[in-house]
Design a protein around this motif. Structure first.
Motif, PDB file in Angstrom:
ATOM      1  N   PRO A  67       0.678  -1.173   0.309  1.00 27.54           N
ATOM      2  CA  PRO A  67      -0.186  -0.131  -0.193  1.00 27.54           C
ATOM      3  C   PRO A  67       0.701   1.072  -0.397  1.00 27.54           C
ATOM      4  CG  PRO A  67      -0.396  -1.785   2.089  1.00 27.54           C
ATOM      5  CD  PRO A  67       0.688  -1.976   1.351  1.00 27.54           C
ATOM      6  N   PHE A  90      -9.703   8.941  10.028  1.00 29.51           N
ATOM      7  CA  PHE A  90     -11.177   7.884  10.762  1.00 29.51           C
ATOM      8  C   PHE A  90     -12.637   8.721  10.740  1.00 29.51           C
ATOM      9  CE2 PHE A  90      -7.536   3.765   9.922  1.00 29.51           C
ATOM     10  CZ  PHE A  90      -7.337   4.877  11.055  1.00 29.51           C
ATOM     11  N   ASP A 116       0.023   8.928   7.899  1.00 29.38           N
ATOM     12  CA  ASP A 116      -0.697   8.910   7.334  1.00 29.38           C
ATOM     13  C   ASP A 116      -0.696   9.650   5.648  1.00 29.38           C
ATOM     14  OD1 ASP A 116      -1.869   5.196   7.943  1.00 29.38           O
ATOM     15  OD2 ASP A 116      -0.226   6.590   7.516  1.00 29.38           O
ATOM     16  N   TYR A 146       4.293   3.821   6.325  1.00 28.15           N
ATOM     17  CA  TYR A 146       4.975   1.911   7.183  1.00 28.15           C
ATOM     18  C   TYR A 146       4.442   0.739   6.540  1.00 28.15           C
ATOM     19  CZ  TYR A 146       5.262   4.283  12.010  1.00 28.15           C
ATOM     20  OH  TYR A 146       5.897   4.884  12.757  1.00 28.15           O
ATOM     21  N   ALA A 147       3.960   1.570   5.013  1.00 31.01           N
ATOM     22  CA  ALA A 147       3.155   1.163   3.456  1.00 31.01           C
ATOM     23  C   ALA A 147       1.824   0.167   4.367  1.00 31.01           C
ATOM     24  CB  ALA A 147       4.474  -0.224   3.612  1.00 31.01           C
ATOM     25  N   VAL A 148       1.293   0.166   5.863  1.00 31.05           N
ATOM     26  CA  VAL A 148       0.155  -0.538   5.853  1.00 31.05           C
ATOM     27  C   VAL A 148      -0.976   0.328   5.571  1.00 31.05           C
ATOM     28  CG1 VAL A 148       1.134  -1.523   7.465  1.00 31.05           C
ATOM     29  CG2 VAL A 148       0.056  -0.052   7.709  1.00 31.05           C
ATOM     30  N   PRO A 149      -2.435   0.359   5.150  1.00 32.10           N
ATOM     31  CA  PRO A 149      -2.881   0.640   5.558  1.00 32.10           C
ATOM     32  C   PRO A 149      -3.636   1.466   6.722  1.00 32.10           C
ATOM     33  CG  PRO A 149      -3.933  -1.467   4.617  1.00 32.10           C
ATOM     34  CD  PRO A 149      -2.164  -1.415   4.624  1.00 32.10           C
ATOM     35  N   SER A 150      -4.094   2.707   6.463  1.00 31.62           N
ATOM     36  CA  SER A 150      -4.113   3.851   7.850  1.00 31.62           C
ATOM     37  C   SER A 150      -5.131   2.681   9.426  1.00 31.62           C
ATOM     38  CB  SER A 150      -5.065   4.480   7.431  1.00 31.62           C
ATOM     39  OG  SER A 150      -4.302   5.577   7.176  1.00 31.62           O
ATOM     40  N   LYS A 151      -5.967   1.971   8.466  1.00 32.22           N
ATOM     41  CA  LYS A 151      -6.851   0.677   9.119  1.00 32.22           C
ATOM     42  C   LYS A 151      -6.205   0.269  10.185  1.00 32.22           C
ATOM     43  CE  LYS A 151     -11.027   0.614   6.951  1.00 32.22           C
ATOM     44  NZ  LYS A 151     -12.215  -0.388   6.311  1.00 32.22           N
ATOM     45  N   LYS A 152      -4.973  -0.572   9.705  1.00 38.09           N
ATOM     46  CA  LYS A 152      -3.946  -1.346  10.102  1.00 38.09           C
ATOM     47  C   LYS A 152      -2.644  -0.550  11.348  1.00 38.09           C
ATOM     48  CE  LYS A 152      -1.251  -4.359   8.653  1.00 38.09           C
ATOM     49  NZ  LYS A 152      -0.748  -5.610   8.131  1.00 38.09           N
ATOM     50  N   LEU A 153      -2.873   0.399  10.772  1.00 40.50           N
ATOM     51  CA  LEU A 153      -2.606   1.186  11.715  1.00 40.50           C
ATOM     52  C   LEU A 153      -3.002   1.358  13.066  1.00 40.50           C
ATOM     53  CD1 LEU A 153       1.318   2.558  12.589  1.00 40.50           C
ATOM     54  CD2 LEU A 153      -0.507   4.539  11.433  1.00 40.50           C
ATOM     55  N   GLY A 154      -4.238   2.159  12.885  1.00 42.68           N
ATOM     56  CA  GLY A 154      -4.866   2.457  13.542  1.00 42.68           C
ATOM     57  C   GLY A 154      -5.002   0.915  14.809  1.00 42.68           C
ATOM     58  N   TRP A 185      -3.054  -1.121  15.129  1.00 43.28           N
ATOM     59  CA  TRP A 185      -1.992  -0.869  15.985  1.00 43.28           C
ATOM     60  C   TRP A 185      -2.435  -0.669  17.706  1.00 43.28           C
ATOM     61  CZ3 TRP A 185       1.209  -5.109  16.845  1.00 43.28           C
ATOM     62  CH2 TRP A 185       1.515  -6.309  15.824  1.00 43.28           C
ATOM     63  N   LEU A 186      -2.341   1.031  16.690  1.00 41.18           N
ATOM     64  CA  LEU A 186      -2.173   1.680  17.827  1.00 41.18           C
ATOM     65  C   LEU A 186      -2.888   0.965  18.873  1.00 41.18           C
ATOM     66  CD1 LEU A 186      -1.925   5.194  15.819  1.00 41.18           C
ATOM     67  CD2 LEU A 186      -0.308   4.252  17.348  1.00 41.18           C
ATOM     68  N   PHE A 187      -3.796   1.372  18.685  1.00 43.53           N
ATOM     69  CA  PHE A 187      -4.864   0.511  19.726  1.00 43.53           C
ATOM     70  C   PHE A 187      -5.159  -0.959  20.109  1.00 43.53           C
ATOM     71  CE2 PHE A 187      -9.225  -0.034  21.530  1.00 43.53           C
ATOM     72  CZ  PHE A 187      -9.642  -1.871  21.621  1.00 43.53           C
ATOM     73  N   ILE A 188      -4.352  -1.618  19.374  1.00 41.53           N
ATOM     74  CA  ILE A 188      -3.301  -2.593  20.461  1.00 41.53           C
ATOM     75  C   ILE A 188      -2.810  -2.014  21.817  1.00 41.53           C
ATOM     76  CG2 ILE A 188      -1.971  -4.229  20.545  1.00 41.53           C
ATOM     77  CD1 ILE A 188      -3.507  -5.287  17.644  1.00 41.53           C
ATOM     78  N   GLU A 191      -7.307  -8.981   7.667  1.00 39.98           N
ATOM     79  CA  GLU A 191      -6.247  -9.005   8.154  1.00 39.98           C
ATOM     80  C   GLU A 191      -6.537  -7.941   9.662  1.00 39.98           C
ATOM     81  OE1 GLU A 191      -3.433  -7.258   6.103  1.00 39.98           O
ATOM     82  OE2 GLU A 191      -1.924  -7.841   7.730  1.00 39.98           O
ATOM     83  N   LEU A 240      -5.340  -9.103  13.808  1.00 36.82           N
ATOM     84  CA  LEU A 240      -4.342  -8.285  14.680  1.00 36.82           C
ATOM     85  C   LEU A 240      -5.197  -8.386  15.814  1.00 36.82           C
ATOM     86  CD1 LEU A 240      -2.832  -5.278  13.012  1.00 36.82           C
ATOM     87  CD2 LEU A 240      -2.156  -6.923  13.414  1.00 36.82           C
TER      88      LEU A 240
END
Lengths: 592, 101, 216
Positions: free
Chosen positions: A5, A126, A207, C28-36, C38-41, C188, C192
């Motif tokens: 991505p 978001f 991002d 980070y070459a990851v979609p924003s949802k994934k980063l979000g 990870w941050l929640f985690i 995905e 997570l």
């Protein structure tokens, strides 16, 4: 879909229609930012009235306050505030101010409004989560305000809610029944709202920056919001856990914070195995980063605004970024300085004192860089600039008190006195609020498409600036004399000579508080009747000043801005302008 | 490229068996009469290894940009280390309680 | 999360002179949802850590912490651990299937993962009922300091809430992915969360169960 991505985008279809979608459950960061802002305005208004009641009671304890007797017959029979109700008032005052004013408006208010535009994005990463964050925070406020109306009254344990008082339940007397439970629920909800907001801010900043907007080209406001969001993400998690444990202690009979053998009002409590010190550790582990969450957005706004109105680049941009990062990092290492007298290990006391003193270094560097920015500038004394300069003054003044409190040997005497109250009010109750005022006067034109009245603003500034020094400086001196905090009255002979100081502070508080109505009038009147604002009334370089006032729903009208310049290129006159917009074509000379 | 599908089935099942094996090891160790502090250290060490396996292979962090790892994990580890400072007071409390006994 | 014509798309590729941190790209070459997520985690991990550290604080300071878990309890908890670990593997397989477009396989594995969570919850509740039957409460137990029950129910309860939310979340994703409403990224991201829940159990299992196993 995408294997690697590389594209960032936010879903935005068409402009929302309908009143509910546009103004209530809006996904637009600009609307949500305003919602947070007005939530903070409401909270500061209520919090200010509570502070008036507190200050009036200290000086005139027997006065019958009109309306209060009807509002709270048990807490203030006949309008005379009881000692427990005094503590309730200052508890809700503190909780409202710290959480619902200082942790909302500077970050979620201004940050939500300005961050996406300043980095060239259409909205936050978001938008739905953003809307949820606000409404969860709103629910939290409802829960807190409701404590003023429950039968037993609001909690009396302070915004710090120390057990055993906060954990034993209604056995502890008025305010410690449903009021404390609602407080716990309110703060737990607030933690959730903050967490969701924090991850939104971080993801957005990383991002969604537009092309050419490197991290080092971001306005310092964006850096401040990013670092604050990281602090929020990491610290509110601990407070949430602490609130859950507190609620369990109160309602499920657990004893996380309650030791055995506890006698409350003559009754032995049926608890064993817990430690009140554990709450203090958990609370302050959050609590110290929290005060930096309250002030760092202000650092960002002030750094930004001082540059704009000095027509000079900010001095030491990279150093300021480094200092903010350093402050953020160190803020997690100092929490024990709130606990020097708690009975915790004295070795821990020593361990906490060192980073507490060290953290003054980046703060001082930033303050000096502000002065260096202003020095030699072609100053424009707008109200915004006045509040920014005022911020430097009050922050340094209040911050100096912290250097005394950082030393355990001095804190033995100063802890729990008005010295502490003066210190944190100067840095949080004044400096952070000045940051909010500066932000308001700066972004109001963009937010509402109209200008605030400058004359009214200057009057507001001067009365406030003089007033806050009158209210909070004397607190340092009476604190040095040993006057304790959170006391509803002083009958001791020793304290009587200091009572005229209290009278002075109370009168100053009432006058300063009244002058805030000038601000409220200015705010609400100008929203509808102020002179129309142009696109860039302050001749500022950052991206929000390249779009109309107010901006269209998707900020840039479908265009994708490209950035070629740093955020603070002021001073070199060319093409009739002494500033270079971040989006101006490349090749414009960089100002020296 | 580096994405989910390239963590071959072989690795997935190796990780799975590794996790099950470490769990079994933990259970066996729990039944040896070790002093509490030793037991705690050993179990935590093993749990950290299991956590690392899950983070790296199941949550895929092994195959992501190094910058993502650097952003997330050191901050978390720093917080956890800072929180251990509270144990100084825990052991003091234990000591005080033993004096009262 | 398909590219529709509405949203603006800022693009940059590796090798551009501004690099991935230069704006208009995902560093980070990851979609924003994934980063979000990870941050929640990270934040939720800190919440669990605070609760677990509180348990450790109180247990270290306690004089009479009971060790009441007999072999059947430990066996039950070990089986629960195996179930959760296996559900994590099912999740990995679901993510793999979704990323190569095998929708029905992915949905199947998602449901299998959720089923693992349900089995975990059932075994857990069964254990709770047993302990409650033996007299364990958040405020009292027959064996030692009353904090034993408090710590036990709080930690495992908080975890169980996360598992249950995860089951619902996975089923929603399964249905949505099956209907092509959600994308592989959404699968995905849910993975997570599920792995995080498993990860927390990796700490709760030894700290709560094994350290209170009746070994004598």
């Amino acid at each position: 879909m995408a294997n690697m991505p590389t594209e960032a985008h936010v879903h935005h279809h068409t402009a929302p229609t309908g009143f509910i979608r546009k103004y209530i459950f809006s996904l637009d960061h600009k609307v949500i930012g305003k919602q947070y802002y007005f939530l903070a305005v409401f909270s500061v208004f209520v919090g200010m009235i509570l502070s008036w009641l507190v200050r009036i009671h200290l000086v005139w304890p027997d006065v019958h306050i009109w309306g209060l007797g009807a509002f709270s017959p048990t807490g203030a029979p006949g309008g005379v505030i009881s000692p427990e109700y005094y503590l309730s008032l200052l508890t809700i005052h503190g909780t409202l101010m710290v959480f619902f004013v200082l942790t909302t408006a500077p970050q979620a208010g201004f940050g939500n409004y300005a961050l996406p535009i300043q980095i060239g994005a259409e909205d936050m990463a978001f938008p739905t989560l953003n809307m949820l964050s606000f409404w969860v925070t709103f629910l939290a406020l409802c829960a807190l305000v409701s404590t003023l109306f429950v039968k037993d009254g609001p909690p009396i344990s302070g915004w710090t809610a120390y057990p055993p008082l906060s954990a034993v339940g209604s056995a502890a007397g008025p305010g410690q029944g449903l009021g404390q439970d609602l407080w716990g629920v309110s703060i737990a909800l607030f933690c959730v709202g903050s967490l969701l907001g924090a991850l939104n801010f971080i993801t957005t900043t990383i991002d969604l920056r537009c092309k050419g907007m490197t991290l080092m080209r971001m306005p310092l406001t964006c850096w401040a919001w990013l670092i604050t969001a990281i602090l929020s993400l990491l610290s509110f998690a601990v407070l949430f856990a602490a609130c859950v444990l507190l609620i369990l202690d109160r309602n499920a009979g657990t004893s996380f914070f309650l030791p055995s053998g506890l006698l409350v009002n003559g009754t032995l409590q049926n608890h064993a195995g817990g430690s009140p010190l554990l709450w203090q550790h958990l609370f302050w582990f959050f609590g110290h980063p929290e005060v930096y969450i309250a002030i760092v957005p202000g650092f960002g706004v002030i750094s930004h605004v001082l540059s704009v109105f000095s027509r000079k680049p900010i001095l030491g941009y990279k150093v300021i970024v480094g200092c903010l990062l350093g402050i953020g990092f160190l803020s997690f290492t100092v929490w024990g300085h709130h606990m020097f007298l708690s009975g915790m290990s004295p070795y821990s006391g020593f361990l906490f004192s060192i980073p507490t003193l060290i953290i003054t270094i980046p703060a001082t560097i930033v303050s000096l860089l502000w002065l260096g920015t202003v020095f030699g500038g072609r100053l424009r004394f707008t109200t915004c600039m006045m509040f920014a300069l005022g911020f430097v003054s009050v922050f340094v003044t209040g911050g100096l008190g912290g250097m005394f409190l950082a030393q355990p040997s001095l804190d033995i005497f100063l802890h729990g006195t008005y010295f502490v109250v003066g210190h944190f009010h100067m840095v949080m109750g004044v400096a952070a609020i000045f940051g909010m005022f500066a932000g308001t006067y700066f972004w109001f034109p963009k937010m509402f498409g109209r200008m605030l009245n400058e004359r009214l603003g200057k009057i507001h500034f001067w009365i406030t600036f003089v007033g806050v020094y009158c209210i909070f400086m004397p607190m340092h001196f009476i604190g040095l004399e040993g006057m304790p905090r959170r006391y509803s009255s002083f009958v001791n002979e020793l304290m009587q000579p200091l009572m005229p100081v209290h009278k002075f502070m109370t009168i100053a508080a009432l006058i300063t508080g009244a002058s805030q109505f000038l601000f409220f009038i200015n705010l609400f009147w100008s929203m509808y009747k102020g002179p129309k604002a142009s696109e860039n009334p302050w001749e500022s370089t950052t991206l929000e000043w390249t779009v109309p006032s107010p901006p269209p729903f998707d900020n840039f009208g479908g265009k994708h801005p490209v950035v070629y310049h740093d955020a603070y290129e002021y001073g070199v006159v060319q093409n009739g302008k002494d500033y270079v917009m971040q989006t101006d074509p490349p090749g414009q000379p960089v100002s020296t | 490229m580096e994405h989910a599908e390239t963590a071959g089935l072989k690795i997935v099942f190796s990780v799975w068996f590794g996790l099950l094996g470490l769990t079994a090891l933990e259970v066996i160790l729990a039944y040896r009469q070790l002093p509490l502090e030793t037991m705690l250290t050993v179990l935590m060490f093993l749990s950290v290894i299991k956590a690392a396996l899950i983070i790296a292979y199941c949550m895929h962090l092994r195959y992501e940009q190094a910058s993502l790892f650097v952003t997330l994990i050191p901050a978390l580890v720093f917080i956890l280390i800072m929180m251990t400072v509270i144990f100084a007071d825990s052991s003091r409390l234990a000591h005080m309680r033993s004096l009262v006994q | 999360m398909s590219s529709s014509s509405g949203g603006p798309v800022a693009t940059a590729t590796h090798g551009d002179d501004i690099g991935v941190w230069g704006g208009g790209a995902l560093p980070y070459a990851v979609p924003s949802k994934k980063l979000g997520m990870w941050l929640f985690i990270v934040s939720d991990a800190i919440t669990f850590s605070a609760v677990i550290f509180s348990y450790g604080y109180l247990r270290l300071a306690a004089t009479a912490w009971p060790r009441p878990f007999e072999v059947p309890s430990i066996t039950n908890a070990t089986v629960m651990t195996f179930v959760l670990l296996s559900s994590s593997v099912a999740m990995v397989l679901a993510v793999r299937a979704s990323s190569i477009g095998k929708v029905s396989a992915a949905v199947g594995w998602l449901v299998a993962t959720a089923l693992g969570g349900v089995v975990f919850d059932i075994l857990h509740i069964h254990e709770w009922v047993g302990l409650i039957g033996e007299g364990v409460r958040p405020f009292h137990n027959p064996w030692g300091t009353p904090m034993f029950g408090a710590a036990f129910f709080t930690m495992t309860g908080l975890h169980m809430v996360h598992v249950t939310i995860g089951v619902v979340y996975l089923l929603v994703i399964a249905v949505g992915f099956g209907r092509r409403k959600f994308s592989a990224v959404d699968v995905e991201v849910s993975g997570l969360y599920w792995h995080f829940v498993d990860l927390v159990w990796m700490f709760i299992f030894p700290l709560v169960y094994l350290l209170s196993a009746k070994t004598a």
